[in-house]
Design a protein around this motif. Sequence first.
Motif, short mmCIF file in Angstrom:
data_model
loop_
_atom_site.label_atom_id
_atom_site.label_comp_id
_atom_site.label_asym_id
_atom_site.label_seq_id
_atom_site.Cartn_x
_atom_site.Cartn_y
_atom_site.Cartn_z
N LEU A 59 3.02 5.94 -2.82
CA LEU A 59 4.20 6.68 -3.25
C LEU A 59 4.21 6.85 -4.77
CD1 LEU A 59 6.88 7.97 -2.37
CD2 LEU A 59 7.94 5.75 -2.72
N GLY A 60 3.83 5.81 -5.50
CA GLY A 60 3.75 5.89 -6.95
C GLY A 60 2.70 6.89 -7.42
N ILE A 61 1.56 6.91 -6.74
CA ILE A 61 0.49 7.84 -7.10
C ILE A 61 0.93 9.28 -6.85
CG2 ILE A 61 -1.82 8.63 -6.43
CD1 ILE A 61 -2.50 5.63 -5.95
N VAL A 62 1.55 9.53 -5.70
CA VAL A 62 2.02 10.88 -5.39
C VAL A 62 3.10 11.31 -6.39
CG1 VAL A 62 3.27 12.26 -3.68
CG2 VAL A 62 1.39 10.78 -2.97
N ALA A 63 4.01 10.41 -6.74
CA ALA A 63 5.06 10.73 -7.72
C ALA A 63 4.45 11.07 -9.08
CB ALA A 63 6.04 9.57 -7.84
N VAL A 119 0.83 -1.20 0.00
CA VAL A 119 0.00 0.00 0.00
C VAL A 119 0.87 1.26 0.00
CG1 VAL A 119 -1.67 1.33 1.36
CG2 VAL A 119 -1.98 -1.12 1.06
N SER A 120 1.94 1.26 0.79
CA SER A 120 2.85 2.41 0.83
C SER A 120 3.51 2.66 -0.51
CB SER A 120 3.91 2.20 1.90
OG SER A 120 3.33 2.09 3.17
N ARG A 140 4.75 14.68 -10.93
CA ARG A 140 5.29 14.71 -12.30
C ARG A 140 4.33 15.43 -13.24
NH1 ARG A 140 5.33 10.84 -16.90
NH2 ARG A 140 7.14 11.41 -18.14
N LYS A 141 3.04 15.14 -13.13
CA LYS A 141 2.03 15.79 -13.96
C LYS A 141 1.99 17.29 -13.70
CE LYS A 141 -1.89 16.02 -16.38
NZ LYS A 141 -1.72 16.71 -17.62
#
Length: 64
Positions: free
Chosen positions: A19-23, A14-15, A27-28
Motif C-alpha cells: 500500500l505504501g509503494i502504490v501510494a 506485506v499489505s 504521488r509521484k
Amino acid sequence: MTEWLKANAGTLVVSLALLGIVAAIVRKMVCDRKAGKSSCGCGCSHCAMRGACHAGKSTGTKEQ
C-alpha cells in the motif's frame, strides 16, 4: 483480536508495504503531471500522436 493479529502479522506487514509503494507511485505520478512531465518518460516531439494526447501544450494546436 490479538491472536488474529499474531496469526496474520506477515500478511498485514506485506499489505501495508505494498500500500505504501502504490501510494508513493501515485504521488509521484500526480507531482509529475502537475509539473507537466510526460508519463511515458520521453519527450513528445517525435511521437506520432503528440497532437492528440497533449493538445495545445507542446504543438500549439487548439485544445478540445
